[in-house]
Design a protein around this motif. Structure first.
Motif, PDB file in Angstrom:
ATOM      1  N   PHE A  16       0.841  -1.183   0.000  1.00  0.00           N
ATOM      2  CA  PHE A  16       0.000   0.000   0.000  1.00  0.00           C
ATOM      3  C   PHE A  16       0.882   1.241   0.000  1.00  0.00           C
ATOM      4  O   PHE A  16       2.083   1.170   0.225  1.00  0.00           O
ATOM      5  CB  PHE A  16      -0.954   0.011   1.199  1.00  0.00           C
ATOM      6  CG  PHE A  16      -0.271   0.009   2.540  1.00  0.00           C
ATOM      7  CD1 PHE A  16      -0.078   1.185   3.235  1.00  0.00           C
ATOM      8  CD2 PHE A  16       0.176  -1.175   3.108  1.00  0.00           C
ATOM      9  CE1 PHE A  16       0.544   1.198   4.473  1.00  0.00           C
ATOM     10  CE2 PHE A  16       0.797  -1.184   4.341  1.00  0.00           C
ATOM     11  CZ  PHE A  16       0.986   0.008   5.029  1.00  0.00           C
ATOM     12  N   THR A  18       1.191   5.310   1.512  1.00  0.00           N
ATOM     13  CA  THR A  18       0.742   6.165   2.602  1.00  0.00           C
ATOM     14  C   THR A  18       1.327   7.554   2.440  1.00  0.00           C
ATOM     15  O   THR A  18       2.362   7.723   1.787  1.00  0.00           O
ATOM     16  CB  THR A  18       1.122   5.575   3.979  1.00  0.00           C
ATOM     17  OG1 THR A  18       0.613   6.408   5.008  1.00  0.00           O
ATOM     18  CG2 THR A  18       2.629   5.436   4.131  1.00  0.00           C
ATOM     19  N   ASP A  19       0.657   8.521   3.040  1.00  0.00           N
ATOM     20  CA  ASP A  19       1.153   9.893   3.026  1.00  0.00           C
ATOM     21  C   ASP A  19       2.128  10.147   4.174  1.00  0.00           C
ATOM     22  O   ASP A  19       2.739  11.206   4.241  1.00  0.00           O
ATOM     23  CB  ASP A  19      -0.012  10.883   3.099  1.00  0.00           C
ATOM     24  CG  ASP A  19      -0.893  10.823   1.857  1.00  0.00           C
ATOM     25  OD1 ASP A  19      -0.355  10.532   0.763  1.00  0.00           O
ATOM     26  OD2 ASP A  19      -2.107  11.055   1.975  1.00  0.00           O
ATOM     27  N   THR A  42      -2.263   3.893   8.192  1.00  0.00           N
ATOM     28  CA  THR A  42      -3.357   4.336   7.325  1.00  0.00           C
ATOM     29  C   THR A  42      -2.804   4.586   5.936  1.00  0.00           C
ATOM     30  O   THR A  42      -1.780   5.251   5.782  1.00  0.00           O
ATOM     31  CB  THR A  42      -3.992   5.628   7.871  1.00  0.00           C
ATOM     32  OG1 THR A  42      -4.434   5.387   9.212  1.00  0.00           O
ATOM     33  CG2 THR A  42      -5.169   6.056   7.019  1.00  0.00           C
ATOM     34  N   ASP A  43      -3.474   4.016   4.917  1.00  0.00           N
ATOM     35  CA  ASP A  43      -2.998   4.220   3.547  1.00  0.00           C
ATOM     36  C   ASP A  43      -3.474   5.562   3.009  1.00  0.00           C
ATOM     37  O   ASP A  43      -4.202   6.299   3.680  1.00  0.00           O
ATOM     38  CB  ASP A  43      -3.383   3.053   2.629  1.00  0.00           C
ATOM     39  CG  ASP A  43      -4.855   2.987   2.276  1.00  0.00           C
ATOM     40  OD1 ASP A  43      -5.628   3.892   2.656  1.00  0.00           O
ATOM     41  OD2 ASP A  43      -5.237   2.021   1.598  1.00  0.00           O
ATOM     42  N   ASP A  44      -3.044   5.878   1.793  1.00  0.00           N
ATOM     43  CA  ASP A  44      -3.369   7.183   1.213  1.00  0.00           C
ATOM     44  C   ASP A  44      -4.822   7.310   0.785  1.00  0.00           C
ATOM     45  O   ASP A  44      -5.255   8.373   0.347  1.00  0.00           O
ATOM     46  CB  ASP A  44      -2.428   7.524   0.059  1.00  0.00           C
ATOM     47  CG  ASP A  44      -2.438   6.491  -1.047  1.00  0.00           C
ATOM     48  OD1 ASP A  44      -3.215   5.512  -0.986  1.00  0.00           O
ATOM     49  OD2 ASP A  44      -1.658   6.654  -1.997  1.00  0.00           O
ATOM     50  N   LYS A  45      -5.618   6.238   0.925  1.00  0.00           N
ATOM     51  CA  LYS A  45      -7.050   6.290   0.623  1.00  0.00           C
ATOM     52  C   LYS A  45      -7.881   6.327   1.902  1.00  0.00           C
ATOM     53  O   LYS A  45      -9.099   6.244   1.856  1.00  0.00           O
ATOM     54  CB  LYS A  45      -7.451   5.074  -0.214  1.00  0.00           C
ATOM     55  CG  LYS A  45      -6.771   5.059  -1.569  1.00  0.00           C
ATOM     56  CD  LYS A  45      -7.120   3.815  -2.339  1.00  0.00           C
ATOM     57  CE  LYS A  45      -6.354   3.829  -3.658  1.00  0.00           C
ATOM     58  NZ  LYS A  45      -6.488   2.573  -4.384  1.00  0.00           N
ATOM     59  N   GLY A  46      -7.192   6.391   3.053  1.00  0.00           N
ATOM     60  CA  GLY A  46      -7.883   6.467   4.325  1.00  0.00           C
ATOM     61  C   GLY A  46      -8.196   5.127   4.965  1.00  0.00           C
ATOM     62  O   GLY A  46      -8.819   5.073   6.021  1.00  0.00           O
ATOM     63  N   ARG A  47      -7.773   4.036   4.349  1.00  0.00           N
ATOM     64  CA  ARG A  47      -8.028   2.705   4.911  1.00  0.00           C
ATOM     65  C   ARG A  47      -6.970   2.394   5.971  1.00  0.00           C
ATOM     66  O   ARG A  47      -5.814   2.749   5.822  1.00  0.00           O
ATOM     67  CB  ARG A  47      -7.983   1.629   3.836  1.00  0.00           C
ATOM     68  CG  ARG A  47      -9.045   1.828   2.773  1.00  0.00           C
ATOM     69  CD  ARG A  47      -8.925   0.806   1.687  1.00  0.00           C
ATOM     70  NE  ARG A  47      -7.645   0.983   1.001  1.00  0.00           N
ATOM     71  CZ  ARG A  47      -7.283   0.338  -0.096  1.00  0.00           C
ATOM     72  NH1 ARG A  47      -8.087  -0.548  -0.633  1.00  0.00           N
ATOM     73  NH2 ARG A  47      -6.121   0.570  -0.659  1.00  0.00           N
TER      74      ARG A  47
END
Length: 74
Positions: A16, A18-19, A42-47
């Motif tokens: 994944f 992440t930011d 937390t990944d960059d899609k919010g998951r």
């Protein structure tokens, strides 16, 4: 930031983006392994990606990847 987590007894890694910075991700993983708790990222899609630290086989923390695609006339 691209992350790859290898999980023991699981054939495919968890990949994944992440930011978060590499330092922050590394700190979260190191603290979880030290205390025997869960790795919670937390990944960059919010998951949220939650892995028991005891199940972690390896972690690859990479830099941001940029893909360039070019189309040229020959």
């Amino acid at each position: 930031m691209d992350i790859e987590l290898g999980i023991q007894n699981v054939a495919r890694p968890v990949n994944f983006s992440t930011d978060d910075s590499a330092d922050k991700v590394s700190q979260v993983i190191a603290q979880a392994v030290e205390t025997g708790t869960t790795i919670d990222l937390t990944d960059d899609k919010g998951r949220r990606i939650i892995v028991p630290a005891k199940a972690l086989g390896y972690a690859i923390i990479g830099s941001e990847t940029q893909h360039a695609v070019g189309f040229g006339a020959l």
